[in-house]
Write an enzyme that holds these catalytic residues in place. Structure first.
Site, mmCIF file in Angstrom:
data_model
loop_
_atom_site.group_PDB
_atom_site.id
_atom_site.type_symbol
_atom_site.label_atom_id
_atom_site.label_comp_id
_atom_site.label_asym_id
_atom_site.label_seq_id
_atom_site.Cartn_x
_atom_site.Cartn_y
_atom_site.Cartn_z
ATOM 1 N N ASP A 132 10.845 2.584 6.756
ATOM 2 C CA ASP A 132 10.363 1.209 6.914
ATOM 3 C C ASP A 132 11.522 0.388 7.438
ATOM 4 O O ASP A 132 12.693 0.713 7.187
ATOM 5 C CB ASP A 132 9.872 0.652 5.569
ATOM 6 C CG ASP A 132 8.954 -0.556 5.741
ATOM 7 O OD1 ASP A 132 7.867 -0.567 5.157
ATOM 8 O OD2 ASP A 132 9.336 -1.504 6.462
ATOM 9 N N ILE A 163 0.835 -1.201 0.000
ATOM 10 C CA ILE A 163 0.000 0.000 0.000
ATOM 11 C C ILE A 163 0.871 1.253 0.000
ATOM 12 O O ILE A 163 0.615 2.208 -0.743
ATOM 13 C CB ILE A 163 -0.958 -0.003 1.206
ATOM 14 C CG1 ILE A 163 -1.970 -1.137 1.073
ATOM 15 C CG2 ILE A 163 -1.676 1.346 1.337
ATOM 16 C CD1 ILE A 163 -2.812 -1.372 2.304
ATOM 17 N N HIS A 195 -13.477 3.759 8.278
ATOM 18 C CA HIS A 195 -12.732 2.561 7.875
ATOM 19 C C HIS A 195 -13.241 2.024 6.529
ATOM 20 O O HIS A 195 -13.560 0.846 6.387
ATOM 21 C CB HIS A 195 -12.847 1.475 8.946
ATOM 22 C CG HIS A 195 -11.659 0.542 8.964
ATOM 23 N ND1 HIS A 195 -11.070 0.105 10.124
ATOM 24 C CD2 HIS A 195 -10.965 -0.041 7.957
ATOM 25 C CE1 HIS A 195 -10.058 -0.705 9.835
ATOM 26 N NE2 HIS A 195 -9.988 -0.802 8.512
ATOM 27 N N GLU A 241 -12.404 2.498 17.540
ATOM 28 C CA GLU A 241 -13.455 2.407 16.526
ATOM 29 C C GLU A 241 -14.361 1.200 16.687
ATOM 30 O O GLU A 241 -15.434 1.134 16.088
ATOM 31 C CB GLU A 241 -12.839 2.368 15.122
ATOM 32 C CG GLU A 241 -12.093 1.092 14.802
ATOM 33 C CD GLU A 241 -11.519 1.087 13.393
ATOM 34 O OE1 GLU A 241 -11.799 0.137 12.648
ATOM 35 O OE2 GLU A 241 -10.802 2.035 13.026
ATOM 36 N N THR A 247 -4.522 5.779 7.332
ATOM 37 C CA THR A 247 -5.442 4.792 6.750
ATOM 38 C C THR A 247 -4.997 3.379 7.128
ATOM 39 O O THR A 247 -5.395 2.419 6.476
ATOM 40 C CB THR A 247 -5.481 4.926 5.216
ATOM 41 O OG1 THR A 247 -4.142 4.835 4.693
ATOM 42 C CG2 THR A 247 -6.101 6.236 4.784
ATOM 43 N N SER A 248 -4.187 3.253 8.177
ATOM 44 C CA SER A 248 -3.662 1.930 8.544
ATOM 45 C C SER A 248 -4.392 1.349 9.748
ATOM 46 O O SER A 248 -5.366 0.617 9.593
ATOM 47 C CB SER A 248 -2.160 2.006 8.777
ATOM 48 O OG SER A 248 -1.830 3.057 9.665
ATOM 49 N N ARG A 249 -3.958 1.688 10.951
ATOM 50 C CA ARG A 249 -4.612 1.224 12.176
ATOM 51 C C ARG A 249 -4.680 2.381 13.168
ATOM 52 O O ARG A 249 -3.723 3.149 13.327
ATOM 53 C CB ARG A 249 -3.858 0.041 12.799
ATOM 54 C CG ARG A 249 -4.049 -1.277 12.058
ATOM 55 C CD ARG A 249 -5.482 -1.788 12.181
ATOM 56 N NE ARG A 249 -5.699 -3.050 11.489
ATOM 57 C CZ ARG A 249 -6.125 -3.162 10.235
ATOM 58 N NH1 ARG A 249 -6.337 -2.071 9.525
ATOM 59 N NH2 ARG A 249 -6.322 -4.347 9.697
ATOM 60 N N ASP A 272 -9.027 7.415 8.525
ATOM 61 C CA ASP A 272 -9.983 6.384 8.130
ATOM 62 C C ASP A 272 -10.102 5.329 9.221
ATOM 63 O O ASP A 272 -10.915 4.425 9.124
ATOM 64 C CB ASP A 272 -9.545 5.730 6.813
ATOM 65 C CG ASP A 272 -10.589 4.745 6.293
ATOM 66 O OD1 ASP A 272 -11.743 5.169 6.074
ATOM 67 O OD2 ASP A 272 -10.249 3.556 6.112
ATOM 68 N N CYS A 314 1.744 1.524 8.125
ATOM 69 C CA CYS A 314 2.413 0.436 8.820
ATOM 70 C C CYS A 314 1.403 -0.359 9.653
ATOM 71 O O CYS A 314 0.336 0.145 10.003
ATOM 72 C CB CYS A 314 3.525 0.974 9.715
ATOM 73 S SG CYS A 314 3.001 2.319 10.803
ATOM 74 N N PRO A 315 1.716 -1.615 9.976
ATOM 75 C CA PRO A 315 0.820 -2.416 10.819
ATOM 76 C C PRO A 315 0.876 -1.950 12.270
ATOM 77 O O PRO A 315 1.819 -1.249 12.670
ATOM 78 C CB PRO A 315 1.373 -3.832 10.670
ATOM 79 C CG PRO A 315 2.825 -3.624 10.393
ATOM 80 C CD PRO A 315 2.904 -2.375 9.554
#
Length: 330
Positions: A174, A155, A295, A263, A232-234, A258, A205-206
């Protein structure tokens, strides 16, 4: 296999029913989320299929194992909601969808950036009311700006390619520096430099123990004044209260989300007839320079089709005793 799919929205049922014709699995769709109360509904299933906000804790896994469940099939990339250690101890395999359509999330990232910058959401509402004044709608040229991407997986790399097309300078951080990202023109650097030089910072990133609250008071203080922050990840990658402080002092001039750390009690459901009890979330909504979507970055036809097909292939591979290329281990 007999599969119980929790948290089944109409769109989940549509795409999984279409994809299931080629796999032959018997899917029982349940609208309720998976948690300690609903786990018993998986009785008779050999596999359960879950999403990002389902609770897959040690207690839930113990109950599923007692019911005869052997496989946890995540229909998403993230797996931070699963107790992987407990799953391993119980002999449960966990599989996920590591990549579906990276274009879906990457393009939504750009939608947030462009909307916040050019204030198209505010302009839309003005014009509908007959207000054509431009005051308060000024944006900036994206061309020539420096964008910092934290996370250069599929992504992140697609996002980098789109940004390069806009004429942006792209900095990247990264743990792995991919040759593909370098070929795109990404300048890999450390977080300190990325924070200091980026006009826009986007998270890809996760959520891990290392990235939990990566964006906090200390990291925000290192950022440029007036930075745009996109996630837009977590949700847990951001310390929301620290971000609110950054918004109040105008260190952060634009915020696009997002995802949100809490959430689970809000997103994917119609809350319009309720009084939302999350004061932190409501504080975010009070800022006119904050844009939140629920999301939905992943939510394209192509992505949903990929998610259903890969999830069902994961289940078939488990059933047939094949190597689980998408298995998640502690």
């Amino acid at each position: 296999m007999n599969v119980t799919l929790f948290n089944a929205k109409p769109y989940d049922q549509q795409f999984f029913r279409e994809a299931a014709q080629a796999f032959g699995h018997d899917i029982n769709f349940l609208e309720v989320p998976l948690n300690s109360t609903t786990a018993v509904l998986a009785k008779g299933a050999e596999a359960v299929c879950v999403f990002v906000n389902d609770v897959v804790s040690a207690a839930v896994l113990q109950e599923l194992a007692a019911l005869g469940v052997k496989l946890i099939a995540l229909r998403c990339a993230g797996y931070n909601n699963v107790d992987l250690i407990a799953a391993g101890e119980l002999g449960l395999s966990v599989v996920r969808v590591p990549a579906y359509s990276p274009y879906a999330v990457a393009e939504h990232t750009l939608a947030l950036i462009l909307t916040l910058n050019r204030k198209t959401h505010r302009a839309y509402n003005r014009v509908r009311e007959g207000n054509f004044a431009l005051t308060g709608l000024m944006g900036f040229d994206l061309h020539g700006k420096t964008v910092g991407l934290i996370g250069l997986g599929q992504i992140g790399r697609v996002t980098a390619g789109i940004l390069k097309g806009f004429g942006c300078r792209v900095l990247g951080f990264d743990v792995n520096q991919s040759e593909e990202a370098v070929a795109l023109g990404v300048e890999f650097t450390d977080l300190h430099r990325l924070y200091a030089e980026s006009d826009i910072i986007s998270l890809h990133c996760p959520l891990t123990p290392e990235t939990l609250h990566l964006i906090n008071e200390e990291s925000i203080a290192r950022m440029k004044d007036g930075v745009m922050l996109i996630n837009t990840s977590r949700g847990g990658i951001i310390d929301t209260k620290a971000v609110i402080k950054g918004l109040k002092c105008e260190k952060i001039k634009y915020l696009g989300l997002d995802v949100y750390e809490e959430e689970g009690n809000l997103f994917f459901e119609d809350q319009s007839a309720k009084v939302i009890q999350d004061d932190v979330f409501m504080r975010l909504l009070s800022f006119n320079n904050v844009l939140i979507t629920g999301h939905q970055a992943f939510f394209t036809t192509e992505a949903m089709r990929n998610i259903a097909e890969i999830t069902l292939q994961n289940i078939s591979d488990f059933e047939q005793g094949k190597a689980l290329t998408n298995q998640v281990r502690p």
